[in-house]
Design an enzyme around this catalytic site. Structure first.
Site, PDB file in Angstrom:
ATOM      1  N   TRP A 102       0.843  -1.204   0.000  1.00  0.00           N
ATOM      2  CA  TRP A 102       0.000   0.000   0.000  1.00  0.00           C
ATOM      3  C   TRP A 102       0.868   1.240   0.000  1.00  0.00           C
ATOM      4  CZ3 TRP A 102      -4.347  -0.740  -2.043  1.00  0.00           C
ATOM      5  CH2 TRP A 102      -5.050  -1.923  -1.836  1.00  0.00           C
ATOM      6  N   ASP A 171      -2.039   6.328   6.402  1.00  0.00           N
ATOM      7  CA  ASP A 171      -3.082   5.480   5.814  1.00  0.00           C
ATOM      8  C   ASP A 171      -3.444   4.413   6.843  1.00  0.00           C
ATOM      9  OD1 ASP A 171      -4.634   3.637   4.517  1.00  0.00           O
ATOM     10  OD2 ASP A 171      -3.195   3.206   2.919  1.00  0.00           O
ATOM     11  N   LYS A 195     -12.581  -2.226   6.375  1.00  0.00           N
ATOM     12  CA  LYS A 195     -11.858  -3.133   7.258  1.00  0.00           C
ATOM     13  C   LYS A 195     -12.351  -3.024   8.700  1.00  0.00           C
ATOM     14  CE  LYS A 195      -8.750  -3.297   3.683  1.00  0.00           C
ATOM     15  NZ  LYS A 195      -7.984  -2.415   2.820  1.00  0.00           N
TER      16      LYS A 195
END
Ligand SMILES: *Cc1c(COP(=O)(O)O)cnc(C)c1O
Length: 359
Positions: A102, A171, A195
């Site tokens: 990511w 993030d 999530k």
């Protein structure tokens, strides 16, 4: 319906109590004579709900008053672009920490707008470790520093917040609300909802208000944080159902003892699972124990030819979505807030049985 434990990395399982509540009020929200999906986001019912949702998140994370909470769309991936567009503020360099896949995506997007200075790069250790902060290289001319507190794919998680003389952007997609968080240490926190917050389609952004409003010229209006900050995140139609569901999740966390209790349970869940992995020669996890994720626990079988059987048998035992990311292989158990300790215990028991039979 069979009772199953869902280890999906995202979209991930939601708390059973939240699902039941959604079911019970699906056809009529309050006394509105319509579903929450069918009412105006400008109407009183929805406005009340959204104000309560924001306040609950502020209470849970103890968000200081000089931070705005924005509810957006486009996922964490669109934040990869919005960050440089909004945070460069006349500068041409940004610091990025690469601890996984990511991070790499965030870096690729920032690279379109500025010179990316890589502070540290875990690529060389296969994203299994993080170099000591003292050994990082940080460009003082950088407008901000970006990092990924929890790398969802390899299961590599920071146990501290980097402290630098510039805004820190994080993030937090796969770790937000998993434990208490000192928001004042950050310039921006962002997270896709699917999530630890709710269904996909909602992206939460928590941003210090002085960082808003100096966007690169000629960018799309929706990519300017001030657009949503000045309109209660309702410049255009919000993703109303995910907002509503997120509100229920926030209430559920509050009712379950807040982030302190989430942290206690999450720590316990992950410790039990890592202990199972470490105590066996049949399963392994390569991450430096200090940086092992509480949320995503990848593990490989010593004999990879048993992977398919493991997945089949675990599925039949109502343990869902354990297949690891293709870049890591093996298995991955994502154990976000909604996964109860009993789910992890059921997985551990299955792993022991499987090892006995095939190890
Ligand atoms: C899942 C995930 C993303 C991607 O989120 P989208 O909402 O699909 O854009 C980004 N970063 C991290 C850390 C993630 O876990």
């Amino acid at each position: 319906m069979n009772k199953a434990y869902n280890f999906s990395a995202g979209p991930a399982m939601l708390p059973a109590d939240v699902m039941t509540k959604m079911q019970s009020e699906l056809l009529e929200y309050g006394n509105s004579m319509a579903s929450v999906m069918e009412i105006s986001h400008r109407g009183l019912d929805f406005m009340e709900m959204s104000q309560r949702m924001e306040q609950d998140l502020r209470d849970l994370m103890d968000i200081p008053n000089n931070y705005k909470v924005l509810f957006m769309q486009g996922g964490a991936s669109s934040q990869f672009s919005m960050l440089p567009i909004n945070l460069l503020r006349g500068k041409s360099i940004a610091n990025y920490v690469n601890t996984g896949q990511w991070s790499v995506k965030a870096i690729a997007e920032a690279d379109r707008y500025c010179d990316v200075h890589i502070c540290t790069d875990s690529h060389s250790n296969g994203y299994t470790d993080i170099a000591d902060f003292d050994d990082w290289s940080i460009d003082d001319n950088g407008a901000y520093l970006h990092y990924t507190p929890n790398e969802t794919i390899a299961g590599l998680e920071f146990d501290y917040v980097p402290e630098v003389d510039m805004p820190v952007a994080a993030d937090m997609s796969s770790t937000i609300l998993s434990r208490p968080c000192d928001v004042s240490k950050y310039g921006v926190i962002y997270a896709g909802a699917q999530k630890n917050i709710g269904p996909s389609g909602l992206t939460v952004v928590i941003i210090r208000d002085d960082l808003i409003g100096r966007v690169i010229k000629k960018q799309p209006v929706l990519f300017d944080y001030s657009t949503q900050a000045n309109n209660n995140s309702m410049y255009n139609t919000p993703s109303t159902f995910p907002w509503y569901a997120a509100g229920l999740v926030f209430q559920w966390i509050k009712d379950s003892g807040g982030l302190t209790n989430m942290a206690k349970v999450n720590k316990e869940k992950s410790q039990q699972l890592y202990t199972k992995i470490d105590d066996s020669d049949f399963y392994s996890n390569p991450i430096n124990p200090r940086y092992r994720s509480w949320m995503n626990v990848p593990f490989v079988l010593a004999d990879g030819s048993l992977d398919k059987l493991f997945l089949e048998k675990s599925y039949n035992a109502n343990l869902l979505a354990l297949k690891g990311h293709k870049s890591v292989g093996g298995m991955r158990a994502s154990i976000y807030n909604a996964m109860p300790l009993e789910g992890v215990k059921a997985l551990i028991e299955f792993m022991s049985d499987f090892e006995k039979q095939y190890g």
